[in-house]
Scaffold this motif. Structure first.
Motif, PDB file in Angstrom:
ATOM      1  N   ILE A  50       0.822  -1.308   0.102  1.00  0.00           N
ATOM      2  CA  ILE A  50      -0.052  -0.029   0.015  1.00  0.00           C
ATOM      3  C   ILE A  50       0.727   1.162  -0.093  1.00  0.00           C
ATOM      4  O   ILE A  50       1.760   1.453   0.756  1.00  0.00           O
ATOM      5  CB  ILE A  50      -1.049   0.098   1.202  1.00  0.00           C
ATOM      6  CG1 ILE A  50      -1.556  -1.406   1.486  1.00  0.00           C
ATOM      7  CG2 ILE A  50      -1.985   1.308   1.125  1.00  0.00           C
ATOM      8  CD1 ILE A  50      -2.543  -1.709   0.269  1.00  0.00           C
ATOM      9  N   ILE A  85      -9.685  -5.137   1.185  1.00  0.00           N
ATOM     10  CA  ILE A  85      -9.829  -4.321   0.123  1.00  0.00           C
ATOM     11  C   ILE A  85     -11.254  -4.753  -0.588  1.00  0.00           C
ATOM     12  O   ILE A  85     -11.210  -5.792  -1.052  1.00  0.00           O
ATOM     13  CB  ILE A  85      -8.765  -4.620  -1.004  1.00  0.00           C
ATOM     14  CG1 ILE A  85      -7.217  -4.279  -0.427  1.00  0.00           C
ATOM     15  CG2 ILE A  85      -9.028  -3.852  -2.171  1.00  0.00           C
ATOM     16  CD1 ILE A  85      -6.085  -4.496  -1.346  1.00  0.00           C
ATOM     17  N   LEU A  92      -8.068   0.464   0.483  1.00  0.00           N
ATOM     18  CA  LEU A  92      -7.869  -0.430   1.504  1.00  0.00           C
ATOM     19  C   LEU A  92      -8.831   0.118   2.809  1.00  0.00           C
ATOM     20  O   LEU A  92      -8.876   1.434   3.025  1.00  0.00           O
ATOM     21  CB  LEU A  92      -6.557  -0.449   2.366  1.00  0.00           C
ATOM     22  CG  LEU A  92      -6.135  -1.139   3.728  1.00  0.00           C
ATOM     23  CD1 LEU A  92      -6.307  -2.679   3.321  1.00  0.00           C
ATOM     24  CD2 LEU A  92      -4.965  -1.037   4.229  1.00  0.00           C
ATOM     25  N   LEU A 160      -5.443   2.863  -2.796  1.00  0.00           N
ATOM     26  CA  LEU A 160      -4.538   2.000  -3.301  1.00  0.00           C
ATOM     27  C   LEU A 160      -3.367   2.344  -4.318  1.00  0.00           C
ATOM     28  O   LEU A 160      -2.383   1.675  -4.612  1.00  0.00           O
ATOM     29  CB  LEU A 160      -5.089   0.582  -3.714  1.00  0.00           C
ATOM     30  CG  LEU A 160      -5.950  -0.269  -2.801  1.00  0.00           C
ATOM     31  CD1 LEU A 160      -6.372  -1.366  -3.654  1.00  0.00           C
ATOM     32  CD2 LEU A 160      -4.933  -0.542  -1.551  1.00  0.00           C
ATOM     33  N   SER A 161      -3.659   3.681  -4.855  1.00  0.00           N
ATOM     34  CA  SER A 161      -2.991   4.296  -5.694  1.00  0.00           C
ATOM     35  C   SER A 161      -2.744   5.796  -5.640  1.00  0.00           C
ATOM     36  O   SER A 161      -3.657   6.217  -4.983  1.00  0.00           O
ATOM     37  CB  SER A 161      -3.327   4.050  -7.170  1.00  0.00           C
ATOM     38  OG  SER A 161      -4.748   4.506  -7.416  1.00  0.00           O
TER      39      SER A 161
END
Length: 178
Positions: A50, A85, A92, A160-161
């Motif tokens: 993460i 997730i 998350l 997550l990004s």
């Protein structure tokens, strides 16, 4: 007070989340034993790394766990931390629940206000304020909800990004291309 007043830049890197939860659980274990509270944790298997500042998120987990432990009744208290997730897999989700008296719906946002405490001399009123600041700096969310069967559930989401991901080697998209 230092954590609240500091304007630190997050040190984001791809981090495995399970060890952070294990560290948090270990650090609050003695407090649970003193109150004879059952603490359980569940982290979904095979979580990808993460993009977070691991130290900062550990502080968030500790702050929320300490509040959950304080809110739980001695000898019959139960605190749970769970991370997974959910679909569609964009963030998350961390849930920390307790079986305390809960928080009135109209007071749920006040717990995140700096220097607001219901603990009297035992609290500074900064733990959840600092936690909210850290989560927002991660472009996440933190909220207090009713727990199942009473108590409180603190839900934290972390993306997550990241658009500013330092590991992102993709070239910029052309206007209109996405």
């Amino acid at each position: 007070m230092l954590a609240w007043s500091r304007s630190n830049t997050l040190e984001i890197s791809l981090v495995q989340f399970n060890p952070i939860v294990k560290d948090a659980v270990e650090l609050v274990r003695a407090a649970c034993q003193r109150k004879e509270i059952v603490l359980t944790s569940f982290v979904e298997g095979d979580l990808p790394p993460i993009p977070i500042d691991g130290t900062a998120i550990l502080q968030v987990l500790l702050n929320v766990l300490k509040n959950a432990i304080d809110a739980s009744p001695s000898k019959t208290g139960k605190v749970t931390i769970a991370a997974s997730i959910p679909e569609p897999g964009e963030f998350l989700e961390i849930n920390i629940t307790d079986n305390g008296d809960g928080i009135e719906p109209g007071r749920r946002e006040t717990v995140f206000v700096a220097f607001h405490t219901t603990k009297g001399q035992r609290g500074t009123g900064l733990g959840l304020a600092v936690s909210k600041k850290i989560v927002l700096e991660h472009k996440g969310t933190i909220e207090m909800l009713d727990g199942e069967g009473g108590g409180t559930r603190c839900r934290i989401t972390l993306p997550l990004s990241r658009e500013d991901d330092p590991g992102d080697t993709h070239s910029p998209t052309q206007s209109g291309d996405e």
